[in-house]
Design an enzyme around this catalytic site. Structure first.
Site, mmCIF file in Angstrom:
data_model
loop_
_atom_site.group_PDB
_atom_site.id
_atom_site.type_symbol
_atom_site.label_atom_id
_atom_site.label_comp_id
_atom_site.label_asym_id
_atom_site.label_seq_id
_atom_site.Cartn_x
_atom_site.Cartn_y
_atom_site.Cartn_z
ATOM 1 C CG LEU A 327 42.829 97.321 40.674
ATOM 2 C CD1 LEU A 327 41.652 96.385 40.907
ATOM 3 C CD2 LEU A 327 42.724 98.537 41.590
ATOM 4 C CG ASP A 393 28.974 92.516 29.480
ATOM 5 O OD1 ASP A 393 28.463 91.397 29.518
ATOM 6 O OD2 ASP A 393 30.167 92.705 29.183
#
Length: 527
Positions: A327, A393
């Site tokens: 990103l 998770d």
């Protein structure tokens, strides 16, 4: 004359037989193919709806409606899915503040990065530091730059953003010019506390690779073979991380039309030529060695010392892995990490409140930022996504600070998904089962993917077949997706039966001059 009549009869029978065979084997298949070709006129009709602008729709949908698509077309289920009106809802035009980055801002940032690289290369050459001379080019039209420019307040990319497919191809083939540890592994600086069950590195060896056009991708090497299931006695926080799970998660996210996972592609990396020889990090060079089988291997120092994870090796140099697009940098696109309200206990014996209190969601609804806006609905979207992949998770989620409380959640780090196809971990669905809320658009897409015309496993198989590492998932994992989708829809059905549809199915797009969304807090906002 009798012989002539017999000869004529034999010829006639032969001609009739040939004509019948030609009709059956040639003409009829062609007629069938012609019949199933798409016509110029629209063959689709949406119940109680009107289509315009290439299939975009602004009609109010309700779960009681049957959005039946009448189509005689054969071929790609995935292409038909993406042409469906549910995947072509018209959004309002973006104003500048609704884009994460402005073009001038991003270009100036990238030019500074390129300038630093050039200065480093010059200094290295002057100091006789060996650096392989890869031709480096900065292209303002590069796919990763266009991907970054396309990020907006609704998603990481638009449905028709061609730069995403270009970026996938580039990550598969572009020359790697630099390799380094990722920032979280650098933060460890080789320190390792073996008394900690969960370490900041995420129990996974991953590297940051810079590409020829200055794009950047996170490389996660293969740790577990596709047919191997996570041992049933493994806790989720010591499970392997799987490169193919990262790839499959991106495709699933796109199929669900969330578009909250950065693009991921599979690739074979030459660990000698594309990591060891081009890295400028001496610590990374120091963890390479040759195995007894003469394969090139490397490891993460902290994990190796603690013996919680071992080195990865090429065969002898090639190593399969996933390439996840980075990103934009935090200096120009800051993000914040927020604990998941349904976080799990990261110890062998602990339990969280949501695991023992069935009314836990009532407490969450009273807390900021879950007491208004769409944040809670986005958490439920994320829980459904994680349940389909089997990922337990999800301890944190991230959002771009620019978009504030209305921003979408980033679905990052999905490598612990797709570990066990034979088990459905229902506790992952706790946000849905305890809150009994779901976005209308999410529900309708899930219902669509449960239909045989589209079927989640089929469109996922087709989508994943385009990746170089295909088959990315085994058939058992693909079938598990259909089974888990059934669990989600039955859970919603139980909620509707208990509370009624208006309480459960939250409208997030309605008929309007601007498509708007109704949030639990009662505020209407554009979607």
């Amino acid at each position: 004359s009798g012989d002539m009549r017999r000869d004529r009869l034999l010829v006639a029978v032969t001609l009739v037989t040939l004509l019948a065979a030609d009709i059956h084997f040639v003409l009829l298949p062609r007629l069938k193919t012609w019949y199933h070709l798409p016509r110029e006129s629209c063959a689709c009709r949406v119940t109680n709806g009107s289509l315009e602008n290439g299939g975009a729709t602004t009609i109010p949908w309700t779960t009681s409606q049957n959005f039946t698509v009448v189509s005689t077309e054969r071929g790609s289920k995935l292409e038909r899915l993406f042409r469906h009106p549910l995947y072509n809802i018209r959004l309002p035009e973006l104003v500048p503040d609704e884009r994460l980055l402005q073009e001038e801002e991003l270009m100036n940032y990238c030019k500074r990065k390129v300038s630093r690289w050039e200065r480093y290369s010059t200094a290295a050459a002057a100091s006789n530091i060996t650096i392989l001379d890869h031709p480096v080019t900065f292209d303002p039209e590069a796919s990763w730059l266009q991907f970054h420019l396309g990020i907006n307040r609704y998603a990481l990319y638009s449905r028709d953003d061609s730069s995403v497919d270009r970026l996938l191809r580039d990550m598969q083939t572009a020359t790697v010019i630099s390799a380094d540890f990722t920032q979280d592994e650098k933060a460890l600086k080789g320190a390792c506390d073996c008394s900690q069950v969960v370490k900041p590195s995420g129990l996974h060896l991953k590297l940051a690779l810079k590409l020829q056009d200055f794009g950047k991708a996170m490389f996660k090497p293969m740790r577990q073979k596709r047919h191997e299931e996570t041992p049933e006695n493994f806790f989720y926080f010591v499970d392997f991380q799987r490169h193919n799970a990262e790839i499959a998660a991106f495709h699933l996210d796109r199929v669900l039309d969330f578009r909250r996972v950065p693009p991921v592609a599979g690739r074979f990396i030459n660990v000698t030529g594309e990591i060891l020889y081009i890295t400028h990090n001496e610590e990374l060079r120091s963890v390479f060695f040759n195995s007894p089988a003469n394969n090139t291997c490397f490891f993460a120092k902290c994990l190796y010392v603690c013996k919680s994870e071992y080195a990865v090796c090429g065969h002898p140099d090639l190593l399969e892995g996933s390439m996840s697009a980075y990103l934009p940098g935090l200096s120009i696109a800051p993000r914040i990490s927020i604990p998941n309200p349904w976080i799990r206990a990261y110890s062998f014996t602990g339990r969280e409140e949501w695991e023992v209190n069935p009314l836990y969601c009532d407490n969450v609804k009273k807390l900021y930022p879950y007491n208004s806006g769409n944040r809670l609905l986005n958490i439920i979207d994320m829980a459904i996504f994680d349940f389909l992949t089997g990922n337990m998770d999800r301890h944190h989620y991230e959002i771009f600070t620019k978009f504030g409380d209305d921003g979408f959640l980033l679905h990052l780090d999905n490598a612990r998904g797709f570990g066990r196809h034979s088990d459905d971990e229902m506790s992952i669905l706790a946000p849905l089962t305890q809150c009994c809320m779901i976005k209308r658009s999410t529900l309708f897409r899930l219902k669509l993917l449960a239909k045989s015309e589209y079927r989640l496993s089929d469109v996922m198989r087709e989508s994943l077949s385009r990746d170089p590492l295909s088959p990315v998932l085994t058939e058992d994992h693909l079938q598990a997706l259909d089974r888990r989708l059934g669990h989600v829809l039955r859970t919603v059905g139980k909620c509707v039966k208990k509370l009624g549809e208006p309480q459960v199915v939250i409208r997030d797009f309605v008929e309007s001059s601007r498509v708007t969304t109704s949030h639990p807090g009662g505020n209407n906002r554009a979607v």
